[in-house]
Design an enzyme around this catalytic site. Structure first.
Site, PDB file in Angstrom:
ATOM      1  N   ASP A  20       0.835  -1.208   0.000  1.00  0.00           N
ATOM      2  CA  ASP A  20       0.000   0.000   0.000  1.00  0.00           C
ATOM      3  C   ASP A  20       0.868   1.255   0.000  1.00  0.00           C
ATOM      4  O   ASP A  20       1.987   1.247   0.516  1.00  0.00           O
ATOM      5  CB  ASP A  20      -0.919  -0.030   1.244  1.00  0.00           C
ATOM      6  CG  ASP A  20      -2.038   0.987   1.134  1.00  0.00           C
ATOM      7  OD1 ASP A  20      -2.393   1.375   0.004  1.00  0.00           O
ATOM      8  OD2 ASP A  20      -2.556   1.404   2.189  1.00  0.00           O
ATOM      9  N   HIS A  37       1.862   3.944  -9.323  1.00  0.00           N
ATOM     10  CA  HIS A  37       1.521   2.526  -9.493  1.00  0.00           C
ATOM     11  C   HIS A  37       2.606   1.819 -10.313  1.00  0.00           C
ATOM     12  O   HIS A  37       2.949   0.668 -10.034  1.00  0.00           O
ATOM     13  CB  HIS A  37       0.163   2.390 -10.178  1.00  0.00           C
ATOM     14  CG  HIS A  37      -0.998   2.725  -9.288  1.00  0.00           C
ATOM     15  ND1 HIS A  37      -1.111   2.245  -8.006  1.00  0.00           N
ATOM     16  CD2 HIS A  37      -2.109   3.489  -9.491  1.00  0.00           C
ATOM     17  CE1 HIS A  37      -2.236   2.702  -7.452  1.00  0.00           C
ATOM     18  NE2 HIS A  37      -2.848   3.469  -8.339  1.00  0.00           N
ATOM     19  N   LEU A 131      10.802 -20.401  -5.376  1.00  0.00           N
ATOM     20  CA  LEU A 131       9.933 -19.433  -4.698  1.00  0.00           C
ATOM     21  C   LEU A 131       8.514 -19.608  -5.232  1.00  0.00           C
ATOM     22  O   LEU A 131       8.311 -19.671  -6.447  1.00  0.00           O
ATOM     23  CB  LEU A 131      10.413 -18.002  -4.971  1.00  0.00           C
ATOM     24  CG  LEU A 131       9.532 -16.898  -4.371  1.00  0.00           C
ATOM     25  CD1 LEU A 131       9.679 -16.841  -2.850  1.00  0.00           C
ATOM     26  CD2 LEU A 131       9.874 -15.526  -4.957  1.00  0.00           C
TER      27      LEU A 131
END
Ligand code: IPE
Ligand code: IPE
Ligand code: MG
Length: 256
Positions: A20, A37, A131
């Site tokens: 965030d 963004h 991962l």
């Protein structure tokens, strides 16, 4: 390739991140929201690689919530296109770094070209085991539990399942997060101290680390600090006299 960070002795096994603060970060830089963004999307690679180098096996990122549709249409459209674009740019690198990518959330509302990219990247990386990167898109913890409830109700209605057979394990197996252990640590950047409808079921015993840094400015130094803070915590899971630290337990519960 040179690792971004030396491995830690006791890293959390599964890290979830609520990424965030993109818009507020852009404001501090005199940039547009879209640029914020974009910087946020680019920052994912840096943090994901550092997590893998530090010894994290599972990384789950909150990229777009079921509530984010309430934002202005131009922002929503930009975010969805950005997801597709970033994925296309990063796919070779993810593949090279043996990362298994998967997406959770309701993707039916996304345009066909984006859905195709999500699907292709899942197929191409499905065999990797270094991962496990899960990206939550149009995801909500309530959406996940609602979908699971509907599936279970359907099975009862068809007579495959008796109501008394419904237990925690069964509910778990109907969630989109069923294949992975629960997160050990959740980091939220951007200064807010809330879950915002992320992994409601899975967070039952997750440890939390809240950072005031905005996501694009969340440094690797702070990532390491979050892991060190986590490793000192005592996870008791409701029991008394636990002597184990968080990291010891996360190693024991790992099932992959
Ligand atoms: C996080 O950045 C990205 C998404 C929620 C998609 P924000 O756009 O929420 O940034 P802030 O929190 O308003 O600064
Ligand atoms: C949470 O951020 C969702 C994501 C990071 C994808 P928001 O910016 O949507 O959360 P709220 O509105 O501050 O709770
Ligand atoms: Mg926000």
């Amino acid at each position: 390739m040179q690792p971004l960070a030396d491995p830690l002795a006791d890293p959390p096994n599964h890290v979830a991140i609520i990424m965030d603060g993109n818009s507020r970060w852009a404001e501090t830089q005199g940039m547009s929201r879209d640029e914020g963004h974009r910087a946020g999307a680019q920052h994912v690679r840096t943090v994901a690689e550092a997590c893998a180098d530090l010894g994290v096996r599972y990384l789950t990122l909150f990229a777009f919530s079921t509530e984010n549709w309430q934002r202005p249409t131009d922002e929503v459209e930009f975010l969805i296109q950005l997801i597709g674009e970033t994925l296309e740019n990063e796919l070779d690198e993810l593949d090279e770094r043996e990362t298994q990518v998967r997406f959770i959330g309701d993707r039916s509302r996304f345009p066909l070209d984006v859905r195709q990219k999500l699907h292709d990247s899942e197929i191409r990386t499905a065999h990797h085991k270094k991962l496990f990167l899960t990206i939550a898109l149009n995801y909500g913890g309530r959406w996940d539990l609602t979908a699971a409830t509907r599936e279970i109700a359907e099975a009862v209605k068809l007579g495959y399942l008796a109501p008394e057979e419904i237990d925690e394990n069964l509910i778990q197996t109907h969630l989109s997060t069923r294949d992975h252990p629960a997160p050990d640590l959740c980091i939220r950047t951007g200064g807010e101290r809330r879950i915002s409808n992320f992994l409601l079921w899975d967070f039952a015993y997750t440890e939390f680390y809240f950072s005031d840094s905005f996501w694009p400015g969340f440094s690797l130094k702070e990532l390491r600090a979050a892991f060190e803070d986590y490793s000192k915590r005592q996870r008791r899971f409701g029991a008394r006299n636990a002597t184990m630290t968080a990291s010891t337990i996360s190693t024991i519960v790992e099932f992959h």
